[in-house]
Scaffold this motif. Structure first.
Motif, PDB file in Angstrom:
ATOM      1  N   GLY A  10      43.500  39.563  45.897  1.00 26.75           N
ATOM      2  CA  GLY A  10      44.541  38.794  45.223  1.00 26.75           C
ATOM      3  C   GLY A  10      45.606  39.603  44.513  1.00 26.75           C
ATOM      4  O   GLY A  10      46.557  39.052  43.989  1.00 26.75           O
ATOM      5  N   GLY A  43      45.644  38.029  50.070  1.00 28.90           N
ATOM      6  CA  GLY A  43      45.753  36.591  49.842  1.00 28.90           C
ATOM      7  C   GLY A  43      47.001  36.277  49.045  1.00 28.90           C
ATOM      8  O   GLY A  43      47.630  37.158  48.460  1.00 28.90           O
ATOM      9  N   ASP A  44      47.347  34.998  49.003  1.00 30.04           N
ATOM     10  CA  ASP A  44      48.597  34.616  48.340  1.00 30.04           C
ATOM     11  C   ASP A  44      48.409  33.750  47.098  1.00 30.04           C
ATOM     12  O   ASP A  44      49.361  33.174  46.588  1.00 30.04           O
ATOM     13  N   TRP A  45      47.220  33.687  46.548  1.00 29.26           N
ATOM     14  CA  TRP A  45      46.926  32.802  45.419  1.00 29.26           C
ATOM     15  C   TRP A  45      47.634  33.196  44.131  1.00 29.26           C
ATOM     16  O   TRP A  45      47.896  32.358  43.294  1.00 29.26           O
ATOM     17  N   HIS A  46      47.888  34.468  43.933  1.00 29.69           N
ATOM     18  CA  HIS A  46      48.385  34.955  42.641  1.00 29.69           C
ATOM     19  C   HIS A  46      49.771  35.596  42.717  1.00 29.69           C
ATOM     20  O   HIS A  46      50.160  36.313  41.793  1.00 29.69           O
ATOM     21  N   LYS A  49      52.197  36.979  39.747  1.00 27.30           N
ATOM     22  CA  LYS A  49      51.467  36.992  38.474  1.00 27.30           C
ATOM     23  C   LYS A  49      51.152  38.422  38.054  1.00 27.30           C
ATOM     24  O   LYS A  49      50.991  39.313  38.887  1.00 27.30           O
ATOM     25  N   HIS A  52      45.244  40.698  36.060  1.00 26.06           N
ATOM     26  CA  HIS A  52      44.240  39.886  35.378  1.00 26.06           C
ATOM     27  C   HIS A  52      44.015  40.406  33.960  1.00 26.06           C
ATOM     28  O   HIS A  52      44.122  41.610  33.705  1.00 26.06           O
ATOM     29  N   TYR A 127      36.833  40.052  39.535  1.00 22.93           N
ATOM     30  CA  TYR A 127      37.212  38.644  39.433  1.00 22.93           C
ATOM     31  C   TYR A 127      35.962  37.785  39.573  1.00 22.93           C
ATOM     32  O   TYR A 127      35.838  36.744  38.944  1.00 22.93           O
TER      33      TYR A 127
END
Length: 161
Positions: A10, A43-46, A49, A52, A127
């Motif tokens: 992510g 992946g493209d979820w974050h 952003k 973390h 995560y």
């Protein structure tokens, strides 16, 4: 200029931590002008952003900057732009190869391949594990070994400062 891209799932935990730690090691060695460093996710979820909170917390404790870092995805042009794509685990290696196909000129490796005596082959994803300290310890050692490898193999030279 030698270009290194760190890749995880992510792009908010492991790869930005690796980018920040490796950038700090490179700067300490006086090689900031010789190595370009970035990170991305498969992946493209974050997207867009910052790292973390756990990654930021451990980097803050170590005095390592992550200023301006925002999650991005692996792009097709990354295979041509970068010399080395450093994956945090085997699933990232597979995702990179699927995303870039056979046309990539970049070498794709698992990060812990630079630590042959490591008890693990993949950098665990904090995560899911919550163990940012373990991830930092592995990334820290692998960063030192990666820099040594680049210097030993002549891919980066001290003269490039």
């Amino acid at each position: 200029m030698y270009r290194v891209l760190f890749v995880c799932l992510g792009n908010i935990c492991r790869s930005p931590m690796a980018e920040a730690v490796f950038r700090e090691r490179v700067a300490r060695a006086g090689l900031s002008g010789a190595i370009e460093i970035d990170s991305a996710g498969t992946g493209d979820w974050h997207l867009g952003k910052p790292p973390h909170e756990g990654t930021r917390r451990i980097l803050d404790a170590q005095g390592i900057s992550y200023e301006g870092m925002l999650a991005r995805g692996v792009r097709p042009e990354d295979g041509e732009r970068f010399d080395l794509l450093v994956a945090m685990d085997e699933s990232n290696v597979k995702a990179i190869r699927e995303a870039l196909g056979a046309k990539t000129r970049a070498e794709v490796v698992r990060f812990l391949s630079f630590v042959p005596d490591a008890r693990l082959t993949d950098v665990p994803d904090p995560y899911y594990t919550g163990d940012f300290e373990e991830t930092y310890a592995l990334i820290s050692e692998a960063s030192d070994r990666l820099l040594a490898h680049l210097l030993e193999t002549g891919k980066v030279t001290a003269a490039a400062r």
